[in-house]
Scaffold this active site. Structure first.
Site: not given
Length: 259
Positions: A149, A163
């Site tokens: 990401s 995350y």
């Protein structure tokens, strides 16, 4: 140069985790359109089966629902895949989770759930599938694509500690795996998507026009954007890409660096 076959996936098999929705489903559809036989996996069996049924109009698509958040689950998926195929050309490690919570309240469960699925699973699922991956790589370059990401590269205001740590770790893990698996004729690379509409990225899904104002390309990502990048890495065109992370974000990461 055999230009017509440069981006073709005809005759190849692919397994996409988290393939029932979001980015995983976009990639699965793109692979099918380019001729691959595709297997998708997701934790929820009904959703996985329904997605495979819908994707089957584009080509051979089979549902293999499994929870890959544990090493045992990774092995169970590998065993299920072995019931259909003896080789695996392309593995897309896309299954992931996110957790947002304030620093002082952030729980251990929010750490373990995200880091296990986003960082541990890609390693141990690849390991569980190493037999069919190596078997396919005897005839052409095998492919492993890890889905990271832009949050693993730059930061946003969200307090998503586990995350961002897991996605940054996955980028570096991709480099280390690439160095080892190149010996087996397997190319390991990663994609770092920006804003694509999905259940995980509800902001992009529900507030696309407003979010687009903060993206240099002035729009959120489309299925063609992420599928095209994945097809490049998975096909002959990407055979010489090893250990790299391809950023697909409409310029967001560069804009963050500029600011």
């Amino acid at each position: 140069m055999n230009a017509p076959d440069l981006f073709s996936l005809r005759g190849r098999t692919a397994l996409v985790t988290g393939g029932s929705r979001g980015i995983g489903r976009m990639i699965a559809e793109g692979f099918l359109a380019h001729g691959a036989r595709v297997y998708i996996s997701a934790r929820k069996a009904e959703a996985c089966d329904q997605a495979a049924h819908e994707l089957a109009k584009y080509g051979h698509c089979i549902s293999l629902p499994h929870d890959v958040s544990t090493v045992a689950g990774c092995q169970a998926l590998a065993d299920a895949y072995a019931g259909h195929e003896t080789t695996l050309d392309i593995l897309v490690n896309n299954a992931g989770a996110a957790w947002g919570e304030a620093f002082d309240a952030f729980p251990e469960s929010g750490w373990d759930k995200v880091v296990d699925l986003n960082l541990k699973t890609p390693f141990f699922l690849t390991k569980a599938l190493s037999g069919p991956l190596r078997a396919a790589a005897r005839t052409r370059v095998g492919k492993i694509i890890n889905i990271s990401s832009t949050d693993g590269i730059g930061l946003n205001p969200q307090e998503n500690y586990s995350y961002v740590a897991s996605k940054a770790g996955l980028i570096h893990l991709t480099r280390r795996m690439a160095l080892r698996l190149a010996q087996d004729n397997i190319a390991v690379s990663a994609l770092a998507p920006g804003a694509f509409p999905s259940e995980m990225n509800r902001n992009a899904r529900d507030h696309g026009p407003a979010l687009s104002e903060h993206i240099p390309a002035k729009r959120i990502g489309t299925p063609e954007d992420i599928a095209g990048a994945a097809i490049f890495l998975a096909s002959r065109a990407g055979d010489y890409v090893m250990g790299a992370t391809l950023v697909v974000d409409g310029g967001v990461t560069q804009a963050r660096a500029y600011r």
